[in-house]
Design an enzyme around this catalytic site. Structure first.
Site, PDB file in Angstrom:
ATOM      1  N   CYS A 166      53.510  39.350  -3.418  1.00 17.88           N
ATOM      2  CA  CYS A 166      53.342  39.514  -2.659  1.00 17.88           C
ATOM      3  C   CYS A 166      53.508  40.879  -1.648  1.00 17.88           C
ATOM      4  O   CYS A 166      54.361  40.455  -1.355  1.00 17.88           O
ATOM      5  CB  CYS A 166      51.841  39.136  -0.991  1.00 17.88           C
ATOM      6  N   ARG A 176      53.612  32.244   1.510  1.00 17.30           N
ATOM      7  CA  ARG A 176      55.247  32.538   0.954  1.00 17.30           C
ATOM      8  C   ARG A 176      55.668  32.558   1.787  1.00 17.30           C
ATOM      9  O   ARG A 176      57.533  32.903   0.835  1.00 17.30           O
ATOM     10  CB  ARG A 176      54.362  34.378   0.458  1.00 17.30           C
ATOM     11  N   HIS A 233      49.952  36.986   9.865  1.00 18.06           N
ATOM     12  CA  HIS A 233      50.556  38.303  10.923  1.00 18.06           C
ATOM     13  C   HIS A 233      50.406  38.272  12.160  1.00 18.06           C
ATOM     14  O   HIS A 233      51.470  38.594  12.852  1.00 18.06           O
ATOM     15  CB  HIS A 233      50.869  39.538   9.981  1.00 18.06           C
ATOM     16  N   CYS A 238      48.722  43.683   5.525  1.00 15.24           N
ATOM     17  CA  CYS A 238      47.664  43.465   4.030  1.00 15.24           C
ATOM     18  C   CYS A 238      46.310  43.022   4.056  1.00 15.24           C
ATOM     19  O   CYS A 238      46.398  41.799   5.336  1.00 15.24           O
ATOM     20  CB  CYS A 238      49.071  42.847   3.806  1.00 15.24           C
ATOM     21  N   CYS A 240      47.233  38.494   3.398  1.00 18.24           N
ATOM     22  CA  CYS A 240      48.066  37.373   4.031  1.00 18.24           C
ATOM     23  C   CYS A 240      47.254  38.156   5.969  1.00 18.24           C
ATOM     24  O   CYS A 240      47.974  37.928   6.435  1.00 18.24           O
ATOM     25  CB  CYS A 240      49.992  37.892   4.653  1.00 18.24           C
ATOM     26  N   GLU A 300      49.341  40.402  -5.561  1.00 21.26           N
ATOM     27  CA  GLU A 300      49.450  41.237  -4.411  1.00 21.26           C
ATOM     28  C   GLU A 300      49.977  42.411  -4.399  1.00 21.26           C
ATOM     29  O   GLU A 300      50.799  42.415  -3.774  1.00 21.26           O
ATOM     30  CB  GLU A 300      48.817  40.543  -2.951  1.00 21.26           C
ATOM     31  N   SER A 312      58.317  38.070   1.441  1.00 22.50           N
ATOM     32  CA  SER A 312      57.961  38.435   0.199  1.00 22.50           C
ATOM     33  C   SER A 312      59.561  39.936   0.463  1.00 22.50           C
ATOM     34  O   SER A 312      59.760  39.832  -0.728  1.00 22.50           O
ATOM     35  CB  SER A 312      57.307  38.739  -0.560  1.00 22.50           C
ATOM     36  N   CYS A 372      52.099  44.881   1.566  1.00 24.42           N
ATOM     37  CA  CYS A 372      52.067  45.120   3.246  1.00 24.42           C
ATOM     38  C   CYS A 372      51.288  47.221   2.627  1.00 24.42           C
ATOM     39  O   CYS A 372      51.272  47.306   3.864  1.00 24.42           O
ATOM     40  CB  CYS A 372      53.394  45.504   3.097  1.00 24.42           C
TER      41      CYS A 372
END
Lengths: 214, 566
Positions: free
Chosen positions: B545, B478, B68, B61, B64, B14, B501, B548
């Site tokens: 990922c 992640r 968040h 994102c 995810c 992603e 990430s 963002c």
């Protein structure tokens, strides 16, 4: 009865990339749809798009299109059908920055024999994708025209809709600079799981609760 | 003379990630990881109501989103010292687990299995033999000859039409691909089934969160799910039963298919237990709170240095002072202004783009450091930290996976071998097994608590006018995610997100220490440097990922992955 999913794709925090969700906001604020129509602000769903496809016979997506790609002015609307989207093959893979999204999701859904028969992408040429929750003027003007494109597609499919007597005139939450805390209002409604499509603060009916997987 | 290879972008992840490696004698001798997109999203939050921050942060994102939102409400609750009612904790935990299961399943099957599975071998498989093999590995009912034959027929149809669809760009026939046609077929039929089960997991998120992506039911201080056992419009027994049924199916898939497949792949590629370790410092935060104060958790956190499991240090809570005081971000090699590492509460995000220069600035990702050191985060970190602490559930599933690999391939695996590319895949499956069991536990906790007559879902937040700061953490799919907020005059004064990430994809820091992706690639052997499948295997094992930030659909189809050899 055909099942139709109308989805706005894009990040509401990246300038003109937010046009997809903004068109969804305008559709929900002004129109009521038959039960076979699901209207969704998809944000940037990545591969999750596959999950939303498998319910639909017809998928109508609204998304911003890169300005540099075909030399078009900001706010230009271009319609893409399935074959246009897949023309460049199964991007190896990122042909779009929502990737892996559109082309990959279609191909995966195809492979699982679970892909919508008809796909329409209403593409709006964007101008700026900077960190900002506002649309540029040219793209803003394309919102109503994009709504008309979506309605035109519904006409073509023979699906009815009606204009609301009392449209919701509030702007989308991400565009309000300062507003009363939205989450507080959400709580005051205490809607539980029933979120009314007609209310901007309670957007998008509990989609999954109503569409169980076989 | 070393050759340099640029892979830009890395596919099947992603977002955008570029990897540069130098290759000497068919092995990687140096590596750079760079994110090619800017994320300065924190800037949009300054001046806003902290109770609304989660709505914006979950738009960071598309993949995810939930994580968040959760870290954001927790950061504000931490700043306000606000407790969260039990029902709200359990509902949040169920959402987090369902989202994580969805994410882990998609990662293994849709995003990384094709690094190990050669689709073009599938037509050669004998479905009856594959079915027999499958039945020896797992009681899963959908491994019948007919089901496998149907999957094989789909591949044959596509292969003979010259339109490979989603599979057009694999490294098929690569010498590093080594599964038998039957195992390839089995894994592939599960690729198709995974699409159904990840969707069921997503449905649970949708039922509790009202919508997915972007759940709508959070609020600072709890959740906005009205609980009423008799009302069809609120959270009642109907919906709870629906969730229980979906959970059962997902749990079965995770334990009988996903975990087994990962063990089977591991057993057949045992050399990958020796490749891809890199940074052996690990960090995880405790998660799945069991009380309203957030003082007891079902998932353990802590940190390990230099791979020394015996020296593990535990965090009792996510707001552990050691955690709060030890995190900084360094921008020496990132496209930002600033010359010293900053703690996130005083963090800055002022861009200074220079173009890629491996000796100077080369990434949009900052370099987060813990006590000045790079840390690896993710399921492997969590499993090792739990295992080292003797956490019962972690031991149960780790030992199960290890014995399964031994049974399938006769490969003896020790926890030490988990510092590797395969270790990351194995740990993700182990974590999924744990989460599947915990999902059912938290469902029962919620139902039992409601049965006691407790319908409370929310505590009212009160915003002070003086300055307060908080950190909200979540052990996301992640890895360790932390949101850092400073609130003044009822508004957000500063906001920084240190996402998993960025820990793993971090560039070098001021001392020149590699980030985890970079370090993990060093010494990786490449069978064909022009087709760097081995690099993809290791990078994908982190579940990158980078989404963002994002741009727009590009109908011209430019931005195609390129492998450039200099």
């Amino acid at each position: 009865m055909k099942r139709i999913t109308i989805g706005g794709v894009g990040s509401v925090l990246l300038g003109d990339d937010g046009v997809g969700p903004t068109v969804i906001h305008a559709l929900e604020a002004n129109y009521s749809f038959e039960d076979c129509v699901t209207v969704l602000d998809l944000g940037t769903p990545g591969l999750d798009l596959v999950a939303y496809m498998s319910d639909a016979d017809v998928l109508i997506l609204i998304d911003s299109v890169a300005s540099s790609s075909e030399g078009k002015l900001p706010g230009t609307i271009t319609l893409y059908r399935r074959e246009d989207i897949l023309r460049h093959g199964p991007a190896p893979v990122r042909m779009d920055p929502h990737s892996p999204a559109l082309s990959e999701s279609i191909l995966i859904a195809d492979f699982a024999c679970d892909s919508p028969k008809e796909i329409l992408l209403v593409g709006i040429t964007g101008e700026q994708y900077e960190m900002d929750s506002q649309l540029s003027p040219g793209v803003r003007q394309a919102v109503d025209r994009s709504v008309q494109e979506v309605l035109g597609e519904l006409d073509r499919l023979g699906v009815s809709y009606s204009r609301k007597v009392q449209p919701d005139t509030s702007t989308a939450w991400w565009e309000r600079a300062t507003a009363p805390a939205r989450s507080e209002r959400l709580l005051r409604y205490a809607p539980g799981l029933v979120i009314a499509p007609c209310d901007a603060d309670k957007t998008n009916a509990a989609y999954f609760a109503n569409t169980p997987v076989e | 003379m070393a050759k340099r290879i640029t892979i830009d972008p890395i596919t099947r992840i992603e977002g955008h990630l570029r990897i540069d490696v130098e290759v000497d004698n068919n092995a990687v001798s140096n590596a750079w990881a760079s994110c090619t997109m800017w994320r300065g999203i924190e800037k949009i939050l300054r001046g806003r109501d902290p109770r609304d921050a989660w709505l914006f942060t979950q738009r960071f994102c598309g993949v995810c989103t939930t994580v968040h939102a959760m870290a954001s409400v927790r950061s504000v609750e931490d700043a306000l010292k606000l407790e969260v009612p039990l029902n709200a904790q359990y509902i949040r935990n169920l959402i987090l687990i369902a989202h994580a299961l969805h994410d882990h399943i998609v990662h293994f099957y849709q995003l990384s299995a094709l690094d190990w599975v050669d689709v073009l071998q599938i037509p050669k498989a004998d479905p009856a033999a594959a079915s027999k093999l499958a039945e020896s590995l797992s009681p899963w009912p959908r491994n019948s000859r007919n089901e496998l034959k149907a999957a094989q027929d789909r591949v044959i149809a596509i292969a003979s039409s010259s339109q490979l669809g989603i599979f057009a760009n694999g490294y098929w026939g690569h010498p590093a691909m080594r599964l038998s046609p039957e195992v390839n077929l089995l894994a592939f039929s599960h690729y198709l089934q995974a699409l159904e089960y990840q969707r069921k997991a997503l449905q649970i998120v949708g039922i509790l969160g009202s919508k997915t992506p972007h759940i709508q039911n959070l609020t600072v201080g709890g959740v906005a799910n009205a609980i009423d056992l008799d009302s069809p419009s609120a959270l009642g027994m109907d919906r709870l039963e629906m969730i229980r049924t979906l959970l059962e199916e997902v749990v079965q898939f995770v334990q009988q298919v996903y975990l087994v497949d990962v063990c089977a792949v591991a057993a057949m590629y045992p050399e990958w237990f020796k490749i891809g370790s890199g940074v052996r410092n690990y960090l995880a935060v405790p998660d799945l709170p069991l009380d309203s104060r957030g003082s007891a958790f079902d998932l353990p956190g802590g940190y390990i240095r230099n791979g020394e499991l015996a020296g593990v240090r535990a965090f009792q809570t996510p707001s552990d002072a050691v955690f709060r005081q030890s995190v900084t971000e360094d921008v020496t090699h990132a496209y930002y202004q600033g010359d010293k590492p900053l703690q996130p509460w005083v963090g800055e995000t002022d861009p200074a783009f220079t173009g890629w220069n491996g000796d100077q600035k080369y990434s949009w990702v900052k370099a987060p450091r813990f006590n000045g050191e790079p840390m690896q985060v993710g399921p492997l970190a969590q499993v090792l930290i739990g295992y080292a602490q003797g956490h019962e559930l972690t031991r149960k599933y780790t030992d199960l996976a290890i014995s399964k690999v031994a049974a399938i391939g006769g490969v003896r695996v020790t926890p030490d071998m988990l510092h590797s590319t395969l270790g990351r895949h194995a740990a993700r499956a182990i974590r999924a097994g744990m989460l599947a069991e915990l999902a059912q536990k938290h469902w029962q906790l919620l139902v039992d608590n409601i049965a006691k007559g407790d319908y409370t879902v929310h505590n009212q937040p009160v915003l002070p006018t003086h300055e307060v700061e908080g950190v909200g953490t979540h052990e996301a799919p992640r890895g360790t995610l932390s949101h850092w907020v400073v609130i003044k005059d009822e508004k957000i004064k500063n906001y920084q997100a240190v996402v998993p990430s960025t820990w793993n994809a971090s560039p070098r820091d001021r001392s020149g220490a590699h980030g985890p992706y970079e370090a993990s690639l060093l010494h990786t052997p490449l069978a064909r440097p022009e087709e760097p499948l081995e690099v993809l295997r290791t990078v994908h094992s982190f579940d990158p990922c980078m989404a963002c930030a994002c741009h727009a659909f590009d109908p011209s189809g430019r931005q195609i992955a390129r492998v450039k050899i200099l």
